[in-house]
Design a protein around this motif. Structure first.
Motif, PDB file in Angstrom:
ATOM      1  N   GLU A  96      -5.975  -2.511   9.377  1.00  0.00           N
ATOM      2  CA  GLU A  96      -6.061  -3.708   9.699  1.00  0.00           C
ATOM      3  C   GLU A  96      -8.130  -3.494   9.103  1.00  0.00           C
ATOM      4  OE1 GLU A  96      -5.515  -7.078  12.792  1.00  0.00           O
ATOM      5  OE2 GLU A  96      -4.065  -5.659  13.019  1.00  0.00           O
ATOM      6  N   LEU A  97      -8.363  -2.817  10.018  1.00  0.00           N
ATOM      7  CA  LEU A  97     -10.017  -2.584   9.926  1.00  0.00           C
ATOM      8  C   LEU A  97     -10.648  -2.752   8.855  1.00  0.00           C
ATOM      9  CD1 LEU A  97     -10.694  -0.842  13.244  1.00  0.00           C
ATOM     10  CD2 LEU A  97     -11.455  -2.873  12.847  1.00  0.00           C
ATOM     11  N   ALA A  98      -9.478  -1.797   7.327  1.00  0.00           N
ATOM     12  CA  ALA A  98     -10.031  -1.514   6.841  1.00  0.00           C
ATOM     13  C   ALA A  98     -10.147  -2.367   5.072  1.00  0.00           C
ATOM     14  CB  ALA A  98      -9.799   0.287   5.494  1.00  0.00           C
ATOM     15  N   ALA A  99      -9.044  -3.571   5.367  1.00  0.00           N
ATOM     16  CA  ALA A  99      -8.968  -4.743   4.933  1.00  0.00           C
ATOM     17  C   ALA A  99     -10.055  -5.140   4.896  1.00  0.00           C
ATOM     18  CB  ALA A  99      -7.358  -5.655   5.180  1.00  0.00           C
ATOM     19  N   THR A 100     -11.237  -5.243   6.055  1.00  0.00           N
ATOM     20  CA  THR A 100     -11.825  -5.948   5.784  1.00  0.00           C
ATOM     21  C   THR A 100     -13.200  -5.059   5.655  1.00  0.00           C
ATOM     22  OG1 THR A 100     -13.150  -5.398   8.451  1.00  0.00           O
ATOM     23  CG2 THR A 100     -10.919  -7.234   8.180  1.00  0.00           C
ATOM     24  N   ILE A 101     -13.516  -4.292   5.018  1.00  0.00           N
ATOM     25  CA  ILE A 101     -14.432  -3.595   4.755  1.00  0.00           C
ATOM     26  C   ILE A 101     -14.430  -3.943   2.777  1.00  0.00           C
ATOM     27  CG2 ILE A 101     -15.415  -1.327   3.801  1.00  0.00           C
ATOM     28  CD1 ILE A 101     -14.284  -0.487   6.876  1.00  0.00           C
ATOM     29  N   ARG A 102     -15.844  -3.180   2.575  1.00  0.00           N
ATOM     30  CA  ARG A 102     -15.583  -3.788   0.737  1.00  0.00           C
ATOM     31  C   ARG A 102     -15.499  -2.450   0.505  1.00  0.00           C
ATOM     32  NH1 ARG A 102     -18.368  -7.870  -3.672  1.00  0.00           N
ATOM     33  NH2 ARG A 102     -17.475  -6.809  -5.408  1.00  0.00           N
ATOM     34  N   PHE A 103     -15.257  -1.715  -0.466  1.00  0.00           N
ATOM     35  CA  PHE A 103     -15.094  -0.358  -0.298  1.00  0.00           C
ATOM     36  C   PHE A 103     -15.574  -0.187  -2.076  1.00  0.00           C
ATOM     37  CE2 PHE A 103     -12.694   0.410   3.096  1.00  0.00           C
ATOM     38  CZ  PHE A 103     -12.809   1.656   3.709  1.00  0.00           C
ATOM     39  N   TYR A 104     -16.753   0.624  -2.317  1.00  0.00           N
ATOM     40  CA  TYR A 104     -16.835   0.737  -4.034  1.00  0.00           C
ATOM     41  C   TYR A 104     -17.361   2.535  -4.544  1.00  0.00           C
ATOM     42  CZ  TYR A 104     -19.442  -3.102  -3.643  1.00  0.00           C
ATOM     43  OH  TYR A 104     -19.906  -4.785  -3.152  1.00  0.00           O
ATOM     44  N   PRO A 105     -15.795   2.344  -4.735  1.00  0.00           N
ATOM     45  CA  PRO A 105     -15.397   3.870  -5.577  1.00  0.00           C
ATOM     46  C   PRO A 105     -16.464   3.527  -6.562  1.00  0.00           C
ATOM     47  CG  PRO A 105     -14.102   2.448  -6.151  1.00  0.00           C
ATOM     48  CD  PRO A 105     -15.240   1.859  -5.810  1.00  0.00           C
ATOM     49  N   GLN A 106     -16.770   5.665  -6.683  1.00  0.00           N
ATOM     50  CA  GLN A 106     -18.135   5.566  -8.262  1.00  0.00           C
ATOM     51  C   GLN A 106     -18.969   5.080  -8.063  1.00  0.00           C
ATOM     52  OE1 GLN A 106     -14.190   5.723 -10.726  1.00  0.00           O
ATOM     53  NE2 GLN A 106     -14.558   7.537 -11.150  1.00  0.00           N
ATOM     54  N   ILE A 107     -19.461   4.608  -6.668  1.00  0.00           N
ATOM     55  CA  ILE A 107     -20.970   4.707  -7.067  1.00  0.00           C
ATOM     56  C   ILE A 107     -21.983   5.072  -6.455  1.00  0.00           C
ATOM     57  CG2 ILE A 107     -22.501   2.000  -6.093  1.00  0.00           C
ATOM     58  CD1 ILE A 107     -20.358   1.544  -8.472  1.00  0.00           C
ATOM     59  N   ALA A 108     -23.315   5.490  -7.241  1.00  0.00           N
ATOM     60  CA  ALA A 108     -23.598   7.027  -6.168  1.00  0.00           C
ATOM     61  C   ALA A 108     -25.232   5.813  -6.132  1.00  0.00           C
ATOM     62  CB  ALA A 108     -25.048   7.041  -7.832  1.00  0.00           C
ATOM     63  N   MET A 109     -25.633   6.749  -4.425  1.00  0.00           N
ATOM     64  CA  MET A 109     -26.588   6.081  -3.834  1.00  0.00           C
ATOM     65  C   MET A 109     -27.599   5.811  -4.587  1.00  0.00           C
ATOM     66  SD  MET A 109     -26.305   8.448  -0.608  1.00  0.00           S
ATOM     67  CE  MET A 109     -25.570   9.475  -0.690  1.00  0.00           C
ATOM     68  N   GLU A 110     -27.619   6.646  -5.773  1.00  0.00           N
ATOM     69  CA  GLU A 110     -29.480   6.822  -6.642  1.00  0.00           C
ATOM     70  C   GLU A 110     -29.085   5.478  -7.267  1.00  0.00           C
ATOM     71  OE1 GLU A 110     -28.204  11.313  -6.526  1.00  0.00           O
ATOM     72  OE2 GLU A 110     -27.000   9.178  -6.221  1.00  0.00           O
ATOM     73  N   GLN A 111     -28.051   4.556  -7.318  1.00  0.00           N
ATOM     74  CA  GLN A 111     -28.177   3.290  -7.930  1.00  0.00           C
ATOM     75  C   GLN A 111     -27.157   2.426  -7.318  1.00  0.00           C
ATOM     76  OE1 GLN A 111     -27.416   3.698 -12.456  1.00  0.00           O
ATOM     77  NE2 GLN A 111     -27.972   1.817 -12.606  1.00  0.00           N
ATOM     78  N   LEU A 112     -27.576   1.825  -6.217  1.00  0.00           N
ATOM     79  CA  LEU A 112     -26.926   1.313  -5.372  1.00  0.00           C
ATOM     80  C   LEU A 112     -26.939  -0.333  -6.273  1.00  0.00           C
ATOM     81  CD1 LEU A 112     -28.445   1.576  -1.824  1.00  0.00           C
ATOM     82  CD2 LEU A 112     -26.225   2.035  -3.364  1.00  0.00           C
ATOM     83  N   PRO A 113     -25.744  -1.139  -5.928  1.00  0.00           N
ATOM     84  CA  PRO A 113     -25.381  -2.669  -6.620  1.00  0.00           C
ATOM     85  C   PRO A 113     -25.186  -3.553  -6.145  1.00  0.00           C
ATOM     86  CG  PRO A 113     -23.413  -1.332  -5.655  1.00  0.00           C
ATOM     87  CD  PRO A 113     -24.199  -0.698  -5.092  1.00  0.00           C
TER      88      PRO A 113
END
Length: 318
Positions: A96-113
């Protein structure tokens, strides 16, 4: 990154290098540390968890948002191909908590969207230090609002975890050495497959019996060189491979290849961790990089149950 993707897609643990209660999220003193970082955030703060893994820290943030009745927006990214929602599907509390989070797979910290000066808080636990710091720190500064903060808990080379991981890594390296123990096991299992194809039982074959004895001698000689802690690691890592020889079957060779791949992934993760550990030199590098970007840094040792857990970094604009 393949070794991290394989780990996050296979494990039910929320965070890496954790067992028991720690595998189900952040508790006690560690949770308290993160809760204190949320004070004074605006009601509509935008927060990003860098290197989220299966979402342990992001879920803690979401839980605090609910308890404090805030409207924080929580984003969570990882360079691996994470899929935390799938892993949490059987855990209603977290799903239920995870449904409120927007996850970004395969995104590196060196190039934040994220847009420039859009974030109120960036957090990271055992993740930021794995990145190319000259790029990831510059990205953090780019996306943080005036008055925003970067807070990260990082591996320290002085923790018991890092020292134990170094022992494990040395044992894994020895096991994987050319013509080492694992190579010998593979040769035996290949012989088993061949013998079954010839309708022969391995336990009745002189070549198999002799090779098995040579392997046992090699194992005993290697064990004699190990410390108690190294021996514990060896027995833990060696056991699933040894089991394949207790009851030799034609299909065990394929099982061996799978186990060896899993061990290699584990070894790569530990090697990454060792390279990521904050040493005095890396700490100085981070200070210099942030100073060049016009930001201040503050460090403290983080202790959990009186043991050094890691180093916490807090950074903000001068």
């Amino acid at each position: 990154m393949e070794h991290w993707t394989a780990y996050w897609q296979a494990t039910t643990s929320l965070n890496s290098f954790a067992e028991g209660e720690a595998a189900t999220g952040y508790q006690g003193e560690l949770a308290h540390f993160w809760q204190t970082q949320l004070a004074d955030l605006p009601n509509d703060a935008l927060i990003a968890d860098l290197g989220t893994g299966n979402g342990a820290l992001a879920l803690l943030l979401a839980e605090q948002r609910l308890l404090q009745q805030k409207e924080w927006r929580i984003l969570a990214l990882d360079a691996a191909a994470i899929r935390p929602q799938a892993g949490l599907a059987q855990q209603p509390r977290y799903a239920e908590l995870a449904a409120t989070i927007r996850f970004y797979p395969q995104i590196a910290m060196e190039q934040l969207p994220f847009a420039r000066k859009s974030m109120d808080l960036l957090v990271s636990q055992f993740a930021l230090e794995y990145s190319k710091l000259e790029l990831s720190l510059a990205e953090a500064v780019r996306v943080l609002k005036p008055g925003g903060r970067l807070v990260a808990i990082m591996h320290s080379h002085e923790t018991a975890l890092a020292k134990d991981s170094a022992l494990a890594l040395s044992v894994m390296t020895a096991l994987n050495a050319g013509n080492g123990i694992l190579d010998r096991i593979q040769q035996l299992l290949q012989l088993v497959t061949h013998l079954y194809a010839q309708q022969q039982l391995p336990e009745h074959n002189a070549g198999f019996i002799q090779a098995n004895r040579q392997l046992l001698t090699q194992v005993k000689q290697y064990q004699q060189q190990l410390s108690v802690a190294e021996l514990d690691w060896f027995q833990y890592l060696f056991a699933p491979f040894a089991a394949l020889l207790f009851q030799p079957k034609a299909e065990n060779n394929q099982q061996f290849l799978l186990l060896r791949q899993q061990l290699n992934y584990y070894r790569q993760r530990l090697a990454d961790q060792q390279a990521a550990c904050i040493t005095p030199l890396r700490r100085q590098l981070i200070d210099q990089l942030m100073q060049q970007l016009g930001w201040q840094t503050s460090w403290q040792e983080l202790r959990v149950e009186r043991e050094l857990f890691g180093l916490s970094l807090t950074s903000f604009a001068c």
